[in-house]
Design an enzyme around this catalytic site. Structure first.
Site, PDB file in Angstrom:
ATOM      1  N   ARG A  16       7.978  11.914   6.603  1.00  0.00           N
ATOM      2  CA  ARG A  16       9.201  10.425   6.713  1.00  0.00           C
ATOM      3  C   ARG A  16       8.177  10.019   7.631  1.00  0.00           C
ATOM      4  O   ARG A  16       7.705   8.693   7.267  1.00  0.00           O
ATOM      5  CB  ARG A  16      10.710  10.593   6.081  1.00  0.00           C
ATOM      6  CG  ARG A  16      11.461  11.267   5.697  1.00  0.00           C
ATOM      7  CD  ARG A  16      12.611  11.112   5.484  1.00  0.00           C
ATOM      8  NE  ARG A  16      12.913  11.802   6.825  1.00  0.00           N
ATOM      9  CZ  ARG A  16      13.830  12.577   7.170  1.00  0.00           C
ATOM     10  NH1 ARG A  16      15.320  12.749   6.614  1.00  0.00           N
ATOM     11  NH2 ARG A  16      14.300  13.172   8.098  1.00  0.00           N
ATOM     12  N   HIS A  72      14.455  12.657  -1.779  1.00  0.00           N
ATOM     13  CA  HIS A  72      13.901  14.094  -2.405  1.00  0.00           C
ATOM     14  C   HIS A  72      13.812  14.295  -3.655  1.00  0.00           C
ATOM     15  O   HIS A  72      13.363  15.298  -4.216  1.00  0.00           O
ATOM     16  CB  HIS A  72      16.045  15.027  -2.399  1.00  0.00           C
ATOM     17  CG  HIS A  72      16.684  15.175  -0.462  1.00  0.00           C
ATOM     18  ND1 HIS A  72      17.318  14.681  -0.255  1.00  0.00           N
ATOM     19  CD2 HIS A  72      15.661  15.663   0.364  1.00  0.00           C
ATOM     20  CE1 HIS A  72      17.963  15.428   0.730  1.00  0.00           C
ATOM     21  NE2 HIS A  72      16.540  15.708   1.248  1.00  0.00           N
ATOM     22  N   LYS A 127      26.458  25.853   9.941  1.00  0.00           N
ATOM     23  CA  LYS A 127      26.325  24.043  10.486  1.00  0.00           C
ATOM     24  C   LYS A 127      27.564  23.347   9.053  1.00  0.00           C
ATOM     25  O   LYS A 127      27.690  23.588   8.184  1.00  0.00           O
ATOM     26  CB  LYS A 127      24.945  23.381   9.286  1.00  0.00           C
ATOM     27  CG  LYS A 127      24.468  22.555  10.135  1.00  0.00           C
ATOM     28  CD  LYS A 127      23.519  21.983   9.609  1.00  0.00           C
ATOM     29  CE  LYS A 127      22.590  20.823   9.375  1.00  0.00           C
ATOM     30  NZ  LYS A 127      21.481  21.038   9.088  1.00  0.00           N
ATOM     31  N   SER A 185      19.755  12.135   5.035  1.00  0.00           N
ATOM     32  CA  SER A 185      21.526  12.803   4.164  1.00  0.00           C
ATOM     33  C   SER A 185      22.179  11.997   5.130  1.00  0.00           C
ATOM     34  O   SER A 185      23.563  11.681   5.173  1.00  0.00           O
ATOM     35  CB  SER A 185      21.329  14.315   4.115  1.00  0.00           C
ATOM     36  OG  SER A 185      20.924  14.671   3.220  1.00  0.00           O
TER      37      SER A 185
HETATM   38  O1  PNS Z   1      17.218  19.521   4.991  1.00  0.00           O
HETATM   39  P1  PNS Z   1      17.469  20.445   6.475  1.00  0.00           P
HETATM   40  O2  PNS Z   1      18.226  20.808   7.055  1.00  0.00           O
HETATM   41  O3  PNS Z   1      15.830  20.186   7.051  1.00  0.00           O
HETATM   42  O4  PNS Z   1      16.212  21.960   5.843  1.00  0.00           O
HETATM   43  C1  PNS Z   1      15.976  22.719   6.850  1.00  0.00           C
HETATM   44  C2  PNS Z   1      15.942  24.177   6.491  1.00  0.00           C
HETATM   45  C3  PNS Z   1      16.384  24.879   5.085  1.00  0.00           C
HETATM   46  C4  PNS Z   1      14.235  24.656   5.926  1.00  0.00           C
HETATM   47  C5  PNS Z   1      15.323  25.196   7.578  1.00  0.00           C
HETATM   48  O5  PNS Z   1      16.338  25.268   8.156  1.00  0.00           O
HETATM   49  C6  PNS Z   1      15.411  27.013   7.281  1.00  0.00           C
HETATM   50  O6  PNS Z   1      14.525  26.817   6.660  1.00  0.00           O
HETATM   51  N1  PNS Z   1      15.821  28.065   7.402  1.00  0.00           N
HETATM   52  C7  PNS Z   1      15.969  29.086   7.331  1.00  0.00           C
HETATM   53  C8  PNS Z   1      16.287  29.721   8.494  1.00  0.00           C
HETATM   54  C9  PNS Z   1      14.616  30.245   8.705  1.00  0.00           C
HETATM   55  O7  PNS Z   1      13.389  30.436   7.702  1.00  0.00           O
HETATM   56  N2  PNS Z   1      14.806  29.866  10.194  1.00  0.00           N
HETATM   57  C10 PNS Z   1      13.262  30.648  10.416  1.00  0.00           C
HETATM   58  C11 PNS Z   1      11.777  29.572  10.514  1.00  0.00           C
HETATM   59  S1  PNS Z   1      12.089  27.953  11.333  1.00  0.00           S
END
Ligand code: PNS
Length: 173
Positions: free
Chosen positions: A94, A19, A43, A132
């Site tokens: 990745r 990150h 979560k 993570s």
């Molecule tokens: O680090 P992560 O867990 O892969 O991040 C995921 C994240 C936070 C980018 C994604 O879950 C997110 O954007 N969540 C917000 C909810 C949302 O907007 N959902 C609809 C579009 S995908």
């Protein structure tokens, strides 16, 4: 609205060197980078959102050039993007295995707000396998994370997981 504001969203539970590498790659590309930590009650996380914000703020600190802000958000990412005046989402890719889910998210975000563009960036090769969840697993099983997480994260992992790590070690004896 600034054209060069980007949002780097994620769970960051915890933030690792992959990150941080991406954040450094963003600095010359944007005027302002907002690191957005998702508040997701559903979560189970190791670190509280406030702790994650504190760690990230400690790590990204003041530097010349791109202004880096660290915020949390809940609800839709595209709504948060409106709030901070951004239309660029940065996500790390990745491996090919990341692609499907990242592509889905990018398309859904575009559907929700056609002005939002997702920029995929590749971290330094040595972080290609880093996640993570692996960081937490390896630490709790007593593995060496040197060079994969910054010291403040290592210190907090010790605080949160060391009792379990030593238990796991004892079981294996
Ligand atoms: O680090 P992560 O867990 O892969 O991040 C995921 C994240 C936070 C980018 C994604 O879950 C997110 O954007 N969540 C917000 C909810 C949302 O907007 N959902 C609809 C579009 S995908």
């Amino acid at each position: 609205m600034s054209e060069r504001t980007a949002v780097y969203p994620g769970s960051f539970d915890p933030i690792h060197n992959g990150h941080l590498d991406l954040i450094e790659r963003c600095r010359p590309m944007y005027d302002r980078l907002v690191i957005a930590v998702l508040r997701n009650e559903a979560k189970r996380a190791l670190f509280s959102v406030d702790e994650r914000l504190e760690i990230i703020r400690e790590l990204v600190g003041e530097r010349q050039g791109c202004a880096v802000e660290v915020e949390s958000f809940s609800g839709l990412l595209v709504d948060f993007m409106d709030e901070v005046g951004a239309r660029i989402v940065v996500r790390g890719l990745r491996a090919v295995t990341d692609f499907e889910v990242e592509f889905q998210m990018a398309m859904m975000n575009r559907r929700l707000n056609p002005r939002v563009e997702t920029v995929f960036m590749a971290p330094k090769e040595e972080y290609n396998y880093l996640s993570s969840s692996l960081v937490k697993e390896v630490f709790s099983l007593g593995g060496d994370l040197t060079g994969l997480v910054p010291d403040p994260v290592l210190a907090r992992l010790r605080r949160h997981l060391e009792p379990h790590a030593s238990k796991a070690g004892r079981r294996a004896e």
